[in-house]
Design an enzyme around this catalytic site. Structure first.
Site, short mmCIF file in Angstrom:
data_model
loop_
_atom_site.label_atom_id
_atom_site.label_comp_id
_atom_site.label_asym_id
_atom_site.label_seq_id
_atom_site.Cartn_x
_atom_site.Cartn_y
_atom_site.Cartn_z
CG ASN A 10 22.83 71.00 -10.24
OD1 ASN A 10 23.06 71.79 -11.16
ND2 ASN A 10 23.15 71.26 -8.98
CE LYS A 12 26.48 69.72 -8.47
NZ LYS A 12 27.27 69.18 -7.36
CG HIS A 96 23.34 72.93 -4.89
ND1 HIS A 96 24.66 72.78 -4.53
CD2 HIS A 96 22.95 71.77 -5.44
CE1 HIS A 96 25.05 71.56 -4.86
NE2 HIS A 96 24.03 70.92 -5.43
CD GLU A 98 28.06 72.38 -5.85
OE1 GLU A 98 28.42 71.19 -5.88
OE2 GLU A 98 27.50 72.95 -6.81
CD GLU A 166 21.66 68.20 -3.55
OE1 GLU A 166 21.80 67.48 -4.55
OE2 GLU A 166 22.06 69.38 -3.51
N GLY A 172 29.59 65.09 -4.63
CA GLY A 172 30.83 65.12 -5.40
C GLY A 172 31.99 64.38 -4.75
CB SER A 212 27.92 60.71 -4.64
OG SER A 212 28.82 61.79 -4.43
#
Length: 254
Positions: A10, A12, A96, A98, A166, A172, A212
């Site tokens: 991904n 992003k 996701h 985010e 996730e 991150g 990560s």
């Protein structure tokens, strides 16, 4: 026949035209595990999707990072599943963390998006995962089960769904769930699928880990029996992504 390993990258909201070309060149020139061993799917930003697709070696597929919840129309800034299908983009990432956190996408909204994308012939990487506060409160499986149920409520055929666990606290941050932590949640997710969908779906659905993942952590994670691959963020922009792809051989030889 076991579940084929799956590695998604991904990208992003990262990359310029030159940077994307460098990433593509690195992947095209790398020695990676056979398509018989691993499915590799990278997810550039929308503006680079078609150029990446046309220049990548054929065994590396592409995914959009999102698509709209219904047919296109007066939805400024959105991209519909039909548009992606017309460009022969095979995959899309939905749900996701985010987008859930920054754009307030609810479990139900994500479930509807997954179902609509599938109805238009796309394959879906559907993301679920808990925050640090939820984990520390002991609510990991409750949260992940609620997110998965919202998908299950709308989806009748799981053949083209890859489930990505996730943990939000590991995205991150440089923190990675230990192999034991990842395996525990993946195993419980598979048991949830067996109880709430079917034994066949539980056995065949790939559950991949994201959070990560790096070249240093991938092999030990890949060795876990219920970890069927990875959804990689930052490391998918770096040469070490090749090492992460090749962790598939750990699973093959396990």
């Amino acid at each position: 026949m076991g579940r084929k390993f799956f590695v998604g990258g991904n990208w992003k909201c990262n990359g310029t035209e030159d940077q994307v070309k460098k990433i593509v060149d690195t992947l095209n020139g790398a020695e990676i595990a056979s398509p018989d061993v691993v499915d590799v799917v990278v997810s550039p930003p929308f503006v680079f999707l078609t150029s990446a697709k046309s220049s990548l070696r054929p065994e590396i597929q592409v995914a959009a990072q999102n698509c709209w919840v219904k047919k296109g129309g007066a939805f400024t800034g959105e991209v519909s599943a039909e548009m992606l299908a017309s460009l022969n983009i095979p995959w899309v990432i939905l749900g996701h963390s985010e987008r859930r956190a920054l754009l307030n996408e609810s479990n139900e909204f994500v479930g509807e998006k997954v179902a609509y994308a599938l109805s238009q012939g796309l394959k879906v990487i559907a993301c679920v995962g808990e925050t640090l506060e939820q984990r520390e409160a002991g609510h990991t499986m409750t949260v992940v089960a609620e997110q998965t149920k919202a998908i299950e409520d709308k989806v009748s055929n799981w053949t083209d769904v890859v489930l990505a666990y996730e943990p939000v606290w590991a995205i991150g941050t440089g923190k990675v769930a230990t192999p034991a932590q990842a395996q525990e949640v993946h195993k419980e997710l598979r048991e949830w699928l067996a109880k709430n969908v079917s034994a066949e779906v539980a056995e065949t659905t790939r559950i991949i880990y994201g959070g990560s993942v790096t070249g240093a952590s991938c092999n030990e994670l890949a060795a876990q029996p219920d970890v069927d691959g990875f959804l990689v963020g930052g490391a998918s922009l770096k040469p070490e992504f090749v090492n992460i792809i090749n962790a598939a051989t750990v699973k093959k030889n396990a």
